[in-house]
Design an enzyme around this catalytic site. Structure first.
Site, PDB file in Angstrom:
ATOM      1  N   SER A 139      44.699  42.289  40.491  1.00 28.90           N
ATOM      2  CA  SER A 139      45.145  42.656  39.220  1.00 28.90           C
ATOM      3  C   SER A 139      44.247  43.904  38.865  1.00 28.90           C
ATOM      4  CB  SER A 139      45.178  41.630  38.299  1.00 28.90           C
ATOM      5  OG  SER A 139      45.326  42.105  36.779  1.00 28.90           O
ATOM      6  N   TYR A 152      39.851  34.599  34.466  1.00 29.00           N
ATOM      7  CA  TYR A 152      40.749  35.511  35.255  1.00 29.00           C
ATOM      8  C   TYR A 152      40.434  36.639  35.850  1.00 29.00           C
ATOM      9  CZ  TYR A 152      45.382  37.776  36.248  1.00 29.00           C
ATOM     10  OH  TYR A 152      46.488  38.444  36.788  1.00 29.00           O
TER      11      TYR A 152
END
Length: 272
Positions: A139, A152
């Site tokens: 990401s 995350y």
């Protein structure tokens, strides 16, 4: 004989789109996630549309022995994997103390542990054949610390560095390794995380465009790809030092997720 791709988190989002585009390219596919009904429906559709073979392996990747169970099922069915797409993942957001510890633990099991374990399980056979590929979905959150997405973003930093290191190890041995670093993608990821505000830049890419960019980058044997001009700019043009300043700037961007009900998420096996 068609090559076979295994896609984790294939029941929705980027995983389902990877399966669809790979099937359109003529790959047989092995679809892995927790939802057998969704996987079976996708497999039936891909077989009908593209004439490939599609296999369903139901597995919860939060389980410590998930990769071993998948490898055992592959061996039992006589299936060989030429392309591994480590797509499964989910996120949490909010103040760290408000997020359930077991949810963050499960997040790391899916985003990091299962990804590494599956790569360990399938890479040796690729090396024996002298050819193969691994796509790891990270990401843009992996390029810097992200307050209120602490676990995350850290998990995606791991995926990014892991993928880059593997590529350097195996690029001369016939194995391609690509790390995909998308920004926000319009998928059920944000339903699971609990707020659309988690797309902190306010815009989202489509799964179709992100997967198309990933497969094009894999064809070109790139190390990593960040689809979208704005995402690429934020990943590559912003300064990364000093880290304290970068983190402070990131906090001003991500604090918008601090709304009631946005402190945790339910697991969804895909990654953004």
């Amino acid at each position: 004989m068609n090559s076979t791709a295994l896609v984790t988190g294939a029941s929705s989002g980027l995983g389902a789109e990877f399966a669809a585009q790979l099937a359109a390219r003529g790959h047989d596919v092995i679809l892995t996630a927790r939802s057998e009904d969704k996987l079976a429906a996708l497999a039936e559709r891909l077989v009908a549309e593209h004439g490939i073979r599609a296999h369903v392996l139901t597995q919860d990747l939060t389980e410590p022995d998930a990769a071993r169970r998948i490898a055992d099922q592959l061996a039992e069915r006589g299936l060989s994997v030429e392309l591994l797409v480590n797509n499964a993942g989910f996120g949490t957001c909010g103040r760290f103390e408000d997020i359930a510890p077991d949810r963050d633990h499960d997040q790391l099991m899916v985003n990091v542990v299962a990804l590494v374990d599956l790569t360990h399980a399938l890479l040796p056979r690729m090396l024996e054949r002298g050819t193969g590929a691994v796509v790891n979905v990270a990401s843009t959150a992996g390029f810097q610390p992200s307050p209120y997405f602490a676990v995350y973003s850290a998990s995606k930093t791991f995926v990014l560095n892991f993928g880059l290191a593997l590529r350097q190890e195996y690029r001369s041995r016939g194995i391609r390794v690509l790390t995909l670093c998308p920004g926000p993608v319009d998928t059920p990821f944000f339903d699971a995380i609990g707020t659309r505000k988690a797309a902190v830049n306010g815009s989202m890419s489509t799964p179709e465009s992100v997967v198309r960019a990933a497969l094009r980058a894999l064809d070109r044997d790139r190390a990593y790809v960040t689809p979208g001009l704005g995402n690429a700019a934020s990943a590559h043009l912003l300064p990364r030092r000093p880290r304290k300043l970068v983190t402070a700037i990131a906090e001003r961007v991500t604090r918008k997720v601090l709304t009631p009900g946005a402190a945790s998420s339910q697991p969804l096996q895909r990654a953004a």
